[in-house]
Write a protein that holds these residues in place. Structure first.
Motif, PDB file in Angstrom:
ATOM      1  N   LYS A   1      53.106  20.162  22.254  1.00  0.00           N
ATOM      2  CA  LYS A   1      54.182  20.154  21.265  1.00  0.00           C
ATOM      3  C   LYS A   1      53.724  20.677  19.909  1.00  0.00           C
ATOM      4  N   THR A   2      52.552  20.255  19.467  1.00  0.00           N
ATOM      5  CA  THR A   2      52.064  20.669  18.148  1.00  0.00           C
ATOM      6  C   THR A   2      51.866  22.177  18.087  1.00  0.00           C
ATOM      7  N   THR A   3      51.262  22.736  19.110  1.00  0.00           N
ATOM      8  CA  THR A   3      51.036  24.186  19.150  1.00  0.00           C
ATOM      9  C   THR A   3      52.348  24.944  19.095  1.00  0.00           C
ATOM     10  N   GLN A   4      53.314  24.520  19.895  1.00  0.00           N
ATOM     11  CA  GLN A   4      54.594  25.235  19.928  1.00  0.00           C
ATOM     12  C   GLN A   4      55.384  25.047  18.637  1.00  0.00           C
ATOM     13  N   ALA A   5      55.274  23.889  18.006  1.00  0.00           N
ATOM     14  CA  ALA A   5      55.939  23.685  16.719  1.00  0.00           C
ATOM     15  C   ALA A   5      55.365  24.629  15.666  1.00  0.00           C
ATOM     16  N   GLU A   6      54.042  24.802  15.673  1.00  0.00           N
ATOM     17  CA  GLU A   6      53.401  25.713  14.729  1.00  0.00           C
ATOM     18  C   GLU A   6      53.886  27.147  14.941  1.00  0.00           C
ATOM     19  N   LEU A   7      53.910  27.584  16.194  1.00  0.00           N
ATOM     20  CA  LEU A   7      54.316  28.960  16.494  1.00  0.00           C
ATOM     21  C   LEU A   7      55.785  29.187  16.155  1.00  0.00           C
ATOM     22  N   LEU A   8      56.621  28.218  16.490  1.00  0.00           N
ATOM     23  CA  LEU A   8      58.048  28.361  16.186  1.00  0.00           C
ATOM     24  C   LEU A   8      58.286  28.339  14.687  1.00  0.00           C
ATOM     25  N   GLY A   9      57.573  27.487  13.986  1.00  0.00           N
ATOM     26  CA  GLY A   9      57.719  27.436  12.533  1.00  0.00           C
ATOM     27  C   GLY A   9      57.344  28.747  11.875  1.00  0.00           C
ATOM     28  N   GLU A  10      56.265  29.362  12.348  1.00  0.00           N
ATOM     29  CA  GLU A  10      55.841  30.657  11.805  1.00  0.00           C
ATOM     30  C   GLU A  10      56.898  31.725  12.078  1.00  0.00           C
ATOM     31  N   TRP A  11      57.443  31.714  13.280  1.00  0.00           N
ATOM     32  CA  TRP A  11      58.465  32.708  13.637  1.00  0.00           C
ATOM     33  C   TRP A  11      59.727  32.529  12.787  1.00  0.00           C
ATOM     34  N   LEU A  12      60.156  31.276  12.613  1.00  0.00           N
ATOM     35  CA  LEU A  12      61.356  31.012  11.822  1.00  0.00           C
ATOM     36  C   LEU A  12      61.153  31.410  10.364  1.00  0.00           C
ATOM     37  N   ALA A  13      59.969  31.141   9.827  1.00  0.00           N
ATOM     38  CA  ALA A  13      59.683  31.549   8.451  1.00  0.00           C
ATOM     39  C   ALA A  13      59.762  33.065   8.330  1.00  0.00           C
ATOM     40  N   GLY A  14      59.314  33.768   9.368  1.00  0.00           N
ATOM     41  CA  GLY A  14      59.404  35.223   9.365  1.00  0.00           C
ATOM     42  C   GLY A  14      60.829  35.731   9.435  1.00  0.00           C
ATOM     43  N   GLN A  15      61.735  34.873   9.909  1.00  0.00           N
ATOM     44  CA  GLN A  15      63.162  35.207   9.938  1.00  0.00           C
ATOM     45  C   GLN A  15      63.858  34.840   8.624  1.00  0.00           C
ATOM     46  N   GLY A  16      63.073  34.380   7.661  1.00  0.00           N
ATOM     47  CA  GLY A  16      63.637  34.028   6.367  1.00  0.00           C
ATOM     48  C   GLY A  16      64.209  32.629   6.282  1.00  0.00           C
TER      49      GLY A  16
END
Length: 210
Positions: A18-33
């Motif tokens: 869960k922690t790994t996927q939360a980090e990756l998703l958070g980075e992707w969402l930040a890249g979407q603004g």
């Protein structure tokens, strides 16, 4: 649901990633603004840190009902002070564990009434439901192998016997089957990037609807 923001929870057994996927998703969402608030239960507030220490690291037994009440108390404070304000601002909340964890761990794992456990947390959170719950599904034995590789000290729940974790996994899958519209079930034995892509596709669709 969650107003103008987006409420995404990640669920699954200990060691499911869960922690790994939360980090990756958070980075992707930040890249979407998008503005992202990453949090967890228990431990997402100062009060939650203290509750986390009790429920996960207290030496000695805690009565199952007392444990369920402690999680619900933390959840009430966390939702009121962190989650709802973030959603009202229009942020994306990425949260490690929520009500489904209590239903699975305290309901099935501790063999309490799952509906009573759910009702307690629904009252505590005033009925706040995630827009999406990502369930990282992994065989309990495989999850234990990951934990054994990653650490030498286990918390109270991680240290439970395999039949406890089997009940938790079965409960999670039952919850997902009952609410297929809210859940995305992902095989957590897949490569990390494969899992991340599946999650991004579902979240991207949700963002496109808003």
């Amino acid at each position: 649901m969650s107003g103008s923001g987006l409420f995404i929870t990640l669920e699954g057994g200990d060691g499911s990633g869960k922690t790994t996927q939360a980090e990756l998703l958070g980075e992707w969402l930040a890249g979407q603004g998008r503005t992202v608030v990453r949090t967890r239960e228990p431990g997402g507030t100062e009060v939650g840190v203290e509750v986390r220490e009790i429920v996960l690291h207290h030496r000695g037994d805690i009565a199952p009902r007392a444990e369920a009440l402690l999680y619900a108390a933390d959840r009430a404070h966390h939702v009121a002070t962190v989650v709802r304000p973030a959603l009202e601002r229009g942020d994306v909340v990425l949260q490690d564990r929520y009500i489904d964890s209590s239903v699975a761990y305290q309901g099935a794992g501790r063999v309490l009434d799952p509906e009573a456990v759910r009702g307690l947390s629904e009252w505590a959170t005033e009925g706040l439901v995630p827009d999406l719950t990502v369930l990282l599904d992994l065989d309990a034995a495989a999850a234990r192998g990951r934990l054994d590789e990653a650490r030498t000290r286990f918390d109270r729940l991680e240290a439970e016997a395999s039949d406890f974790h089997d009940r938790v996994r079965t409960a999670y899958l039952g919850l997902a089957e009952a609410e297929p519209g809210r859940f995305l079930v992902v095989d957590a034995a897949q490569p990390v990037e494969t899992i991340a892509l599946a999650i991004r596709e579902r979240v991207g669709a949700l963002l496109g609807d808003r």
